[in-house]
Design a protein around this motif. Sequence first.
Motif, PDB file in Angstrom:
ATOM      1  N   TYR A  65       2.276  51.312  65.318  1.00  0.00           N
ATOM      2  CA  TYR A  65       2.402  52.633  64.917  1.00  0.00           C
ATOM      3  C   TYR A  65       2.091  53.388  66.032  1.00  0.00           C
ATOM      4  O   TYR A  65       1.006  53.336  66.756  1.00  0.00           O
ATOM      5  CB  TYR A  65       1.434  52.919  63.707  1.00  0.00           C
ATOM      6  CG  TYR A  65       1.412  54.206  63.353  1.00  0.00           C
ATOM      7  CD1 TYR A  65       2.550  54.570  62.625  1.00  0.00           C
ATOM      8  CD2 TYR A  65       0.334  55.175  63.535  1.00  0.00           C
ATOM      9  CE1 TYR A  65       2.275  56.080  62.077  1.00  0.00           C
ATOM     10  CE2 TYR A  65       0.267  56.596  62.871  1.00  0.00           C
ATOM     11  CZ  TYR A  65       1.308  57.062  62.295  1.00  0.00           C
ATOM     12  OH  TYR A  65       1.347  58.307  61.725  1.00  0.00           O
ATOM     13  N   PRO A  66       3.138  54.345  66.531  1.00  0.00           N
ATOM     14  CA  PRO A  66       3.030  54.903  67.622  1.00  0.00           C
ATOM     15  C   PRO A  66       2.179  56.223  67.807  1.00  0.00           C
ATOM     16  O   PRO A  66       1.604  56.829  68.969  1.00  0.00           O
ATOM     17  CB  PRO A  66       4.476  55.562  68.037  1.00  0.00           C
ATOM     18  CG  PRO A  66       4.805  55.719  66.529  1.00  0.00           C
ATOM     19  CD  PRO A  66       4.320  54.705  65.820  1.00  0.00           C
ATOM     20  N   TYR A  67       1.387  56.654  66.808  1.00  0.00           N
ATOM     21  CA  TYR A  67       0.545  57.912  66.744  1.00  0.00           C
ATOM     22  C   TYR A  67      -1.054  57.650  66.515  1.00  0.00           C
ATOM     23  O   TYR A  67      -1.661  58.307  66.018  1.00  0.00           O
ATOM     24  CB  TYR A  67       1.024  58.745  65.738  1.00  0.00           C
ATOM     25  CG  TYR A  67       2.481  59.090  65.880  1.00  0.00           C
ATOM     26  CD1 TYR A  67       2.781  59.674  67.175  1.00  0.00           C
ATOM     27  CD2 TYR A  67       3.574  58.592  64.817  1.00  0.00           C
ATOM     28  CE1 TYR A  67       4.246  59.859  67.202  1.00  0.00           C
ATOM     29  CE2 TYR A  67       4.966  58.865  65.183  1.00  0.00           C
ATOM     30  CZ  TYR A  67       5.256  59.465  66.276  1.00  0.00           C
ATOM     31  OH  TYR A  67       6.375  59.871  66.526  1.00  0.00           O
ATOM     32  N   GLY A  68      -1.537  56.337  66.868  1.00  0.00           N
ATOM     33  CA  GLY A  68      -2.800  55.889  66.868  1.00  0.00           C
ATOM     34  C   GLY A  68      -2.896  54.807  65.642  1.00  0.00           C
ATOM     35  O   GLY A  68      -2.107  54.337  65.066  1.00  0.00           O
ATOM     36  N   GLY A 230      17.470  70.951  64.295  1.00  0.00           N
ATOM     37  CA  GLY A 230      15.996  71.251  64.661  1.00  0.00           C
ATOM     38  C   GLY A 230      15.373  69.984  65.036  1.00  0.00           C
ATOM     39  O   GLY A 230      15.823  68.771  64.869  1.00  0.00           O
ATOM     40  N   TRP A 231      14.024  70.046  65.554  1.00  0.00           N
ATOM     41  CA  TRP A 231      13.242  68.874  66.063  1.00  0.00           C
ATOM     42  C   TRP A 231      11.904  69.064  65.177  1.00  0.00           C
ATOM     43  O   TRP A 231      11.417  70.089  64.984  1.00  0.00           O
ATOM     44  CB  TRP A 231      12.965  69.216  67.630  1.00  0.00           C
ATOM     45  CG  TRP A 231      12.169  68.558  68.251  1.00  0.00           C
ATOM     46  CD1 TRP A 231      12.277  66.961  68.005  1.00  0.00           C
ATOM     47  CD2 TRP A 231      11.023  68.641  69.248  1.00  0.00           C
ATOM     48  NE1 TRP A 231      11.479  66.394  68.876  1.00  0.00           N
ATOM     49  CE2 TRP A 231      10.555  67.417  69.591  1.00  0.00           C
ATOM     50  CE3 TRP A 231      10.919  69.687  69.832  1.00  0.00           C
ATOM     51  CZ2 TRP A 231      10.132  67.201  70.772  1.00  0.00           C
ATOM     52  CZ3 TRP A 231      10.054  69.457  70.930  1.00  0.00           C
ATOM     53  CH2 TRP A 231       9.435  68.541  71.168  1.00  0.00           C
ATOM     54  N   THR A 232      11.549  68.067  64.677  1.00  0.00           N
ATOM     55  CA  THR A 232      10.073  67.948  63.861  1.00  0.00           C
ATOM     56  C   THR A 232       9.409  66.718  64.714  1.00  0.00           C
ATOM     57  O   THR A 232       9.183  65.700  63.974  1.00  0.00           O
ATOM     58  CB  THR A 232      10.328  67.921  62.399  1.00  0.00           C
ATOM     59  OG1 THR A 232       9.021  67.543  61.690  1.00  0.00           O
ATOM     60  CG2 THR A 232      11.119  66.417  62.058  1.00  0.00           C
ATOM     61  N   PRO A 233       8.808  66.866  65.795  1.00  0.00           N
ATOM     62  CA  PRO A 233       8.122  65.802  66.340  1.00  0.00           C
ATOM     63  C   PRO A 233       6.668  65.695  65.911  1.00  0.00           C
ATOM     64  O   PRO A 233       6.282  66.468  64.930  1.00  0.00           O
ATOM     65  CB  PRO A 233       7.895  66.439  68.041  1.00  0.00           C
ATOM     66  CG  PRO A 233       7.863  67.935  67.831  1.00  0.00           C
ATOM     67  CD  PRO A 233       8.783  68.285  66.508  1.00  0.00           C
ATOM     68  N   VAL A 234       5.994  64.655  66.292  1.00  0.00           N
ATOM     69  CA  VAL A 234       4.584  64.002  65.717  1.00  0.00           C
ATOM     70  C   VAL A 234       3.953  63.650  67.201  1.00  0.00           C
ATOM     71  O   VAL A 234       4.451  63.212  68.116  1.00  0.00           O
ATOM     72  CB  VAL A 234       4.628  62.959  64.810  1.00  0.00           C
ATOM     73  CG1 VAL A 234       3.300  62.641  64.525  1.00  0.00           C
ATOM     74  CG2 VAL A 234       5.775  63.143  63.616  1.00  0.00           C
ATOM     75  N   GLY A 235       2.498  64.247  67.066  1.00  0.00           N
ATOM     76  CA  GLY A 235       1.811  63.874  68.262  1.00  0.00           C
ATOM     77  C   GLY A 235       1.980  64.445  69.483  1.00  0.00           C
ATOM     78  O   GLY A 235       1.803  63.923  70.618  1.00  0.00           O
TER      79      GLY A 235
END
Length: 326
Positions: A65-68, A230-235
């Motif tokens: 999982y790339p966000y922690g 559009g763009w919906t990034p995380v972290g």
Amino acid sequence: MPGDRPRRCWREIAPVDLCLFARPGLAPDGEFDAFLAMARQADVAGLHSLCFGEHLVIAPDTSRYPYGPWGHPPDTAWPDPLLSLAAVAAVTERIRLSTAVLLAPLRPGLVLAKEVATLDVISHGRVELGVGTGWQSEEYAGVGLAWDERRRRFDEVIETCRLAWGEQPFSLPLDAGRLDAAGGDAVGRGTGRLDGLTARPVPVQRRIPLYYGVAATAANVRRIARLGDGWTPVGVTAEQVRAGVTALRSAYADAGRDPATLVVRVPLPPVPDAAGGIDAARTVAAAEPYLEAGATMAVAGPNHRLRSAAEAGELIEGLAAAAKAL
């Protein structure tokens, strides 16, 4: 029509567009009826949209999982997002129906196109989807797809959807794999295309907004400018948003699209209050540097199981009030 309005500078928008991130299992007691009650409250409160994510399965190894650290126990429920949003559509009037994110490559393009078009008709044109590829190879293996092909398949699925949602009838290009699966020359008539296709119902909206949940690499920026909205990034930090927005606006201009129509939706980590809930005002206030960096929408919601209908209602009202005050 819904979804067709141009985006403006965030300081011209009152209130700021705020999306409620509300996984069904985090509603009080984890009940789906409680989740629908939250959706009705968010609709009345004036929140822009409601979204949540998707997983077909969760594999035992979540270290990728790339966000922690992965924060969900194995018995967490992940209801199908499109079916769930159809239920939301039936009990609401104006709130837009979104995902963060839908794993588009896991479905055949024509299947996804049919599901989304139907949801847009049911909801009278309220669909806007966050789409991505996910992070678990097991989900791809489980449906017979190659993990290494996910990006190529992502493009193929979205391209198919755009064709199926457009003018009717339409033609569908076939790559070698799809041509073989469709019966080769007997179906494709040796042309590598399926011609004269119709896919009805078509969406109410002229264009279903698709927000890409991907890193702002050069390839992804071009992908968004070509196929997305559009763009919906995380972290990401505010400075990463600023850099991504700059690259995307340039790519939009290169593609002959108006950079002012770019949607950038950023998540806001919930700020806890003294009672173990969420401080709505402080959570939403954290959006300001992202909005100044070029974001156009913020996403906020709980990361814990809400303890009661009263807590859910207070959170929703608090988020709506904070968005209006920003």
